[in-house]
Design a protein around this motif. Sequence first.
Motif, PDB file in Angstrom:
ATOM      1  N   UNK A  80       0.827  -1.213   0.000  1.00  0.00           N
ATOM      2  CA  UNK A  80       0.000   0.000   0.000  1.00  0.00           C
ATOM      3  C   UNK A  80       0.860   1.260   0.000  1.00  0.00           C
ATOM      4  N   UNK A  81       0.320   2.314  -0.576  1.00  0.00           N
ATOM      5  CA  UNK A  81       1.002   3.612  -0.584  1.00  0.00           C
ATOM      6  C   UNK A  81       0.872   4.266   0.784  1.00  0.00           C
ATOM      7  N   UNK A  82       1.712   5.272   1.040  1.00  0.00           N
ATOM      8  CA  UNK A  82       1.633   5.992   2.316  1.00  0.00           C
ATOM      9  C   UNK A  82       0.254   6.623   2.522  1.00  0.00           C
ATOM     10  N   UNK A  83      -0.318   7.144   1.438  1.00  0.00           N
ATOM     11  CA  UNK A  83      -1.647   7.753   1.551  1.00  0.00           C
ATOM     12  C   UNK A  83      -2.695   6.744   1.977  1.00  0.00           C
ATOM     13  N   UNK A  84      -2.634   5.535   1.419  1.00  0.00           N
ATOM     14  CA  UNK A  84      -3.589   4.491   1.775  1.00  0.00           C
ATOM     15  C   UNK A  84      -3.368   4.022   3.216  1.00  0.00           C
ATOM     16  N   UNK A 116       3.330  11.973   2.594  1.00  0.00           N
ATOM     17  CA  UNK A 116       2.776  11.675   1.273  1.00  0.00           C
ATOM     18  C   UNK A 116       3.282  12.734   0.303  1.00  0.00           C
ATOM     19  N   UNK A 117       3.944  12.281  -0.728  1.00  0.00           N
ATOM     20  CA  UNK A 117       4.439  13.224  -1.738  1.00  0.00           C
ATOM     21  C   UNK A 117       3.264  13.677  -2.596  1.00  0.00           C
TER      22      UNK A 117
END
Length: 322
Positions: free
Chosen positions: A93-97, A131-132
């Motif tokens: 998973x991405x940092x945002x998720x 989150x970039x």
Amino acid sequence: MGSRRSNELSPHEIDIATEPIELETLSYDESVRKFIADAERRGLRPDTISYYKDKLGLFRRWLVAQDMTDYIRRVLRTDVDKYIDYLREDRGLSNGAINTSIRAIRALFGYLYDSKYIRNNPMKGYPLLKVRKGNIETFTMKQLRQLLNAPDRRTFIGVRDYTYMLLLLETGIRLSESAEILVEDVKLSEGVVFIRHTKNHFHRYVPIQAKMKEQLKRYLKIRGTCESNHLFVTLDGEALQRGALQKIVSKYGKQAGIKGVRCSPHTLRHTFAKLSVMNGAGVFELQKILGHSTMEMVRVYVNLYSSDVNEKHKEFSPLRDL
């Protein structure tokens, strides 16, 4: 014979005597039940409650694998760290998720601590992951034309879906907001639509212009009277549910062969914001129409899409006079 104990309790003994009995025995499942019941009592939106259930349910699955659901007090900050590592490394998973899970777990433990069900809050001050800020997906004008030309407007469903997508593009409203619009919320003479089901509980009016008013007028004539008061209805006259509304943009995106962008209601919301900024909308107008409680997201739109900087650069470019 031992010495007689003092009748006065020490501060530590007072804590033991007055703490809720659940403090040592509350399970993870009982904790979540109490948290969700409190959220419902406070009138949180159904979408928010579903989000908490989903993310806390995923955390529960991981805790079950660790044999840690018996007592909530056993969950430590280091366990949350391991869970986040699992989401990143095993689930990809991405940092945002991952941040959506952190927020839910933070809310659960914050409630338990404030309600004195636990002595220590392992999530106190727990930071979100960085989150970039990337580019925000939007439709091009060509893609918008392809999307809006896809519905067959010789059918009721085609007219309804075309009207729905046009309304999302005209107003930038959220999917959840669009699902709750009633016929009475459409104020054609005033040129506004009343949005009653909002993310921050603040009702608002969004403006609509001539083309949108004409299309809504046509749709309402064809829609006629139904059992349901909802604006968007099925062939049976029942309210079109959120799940069905969510699939509309995707359906016509595939039909139109649109590639390289996610075809969703949220992409239409981003596209509304982009085109509004490019056409000169200010941050305050945009914030009010989009229903954002803070300026953060609106500033992102303005920074990405404002043409003012490009126009000014023509005047002050160092290469201008070379």
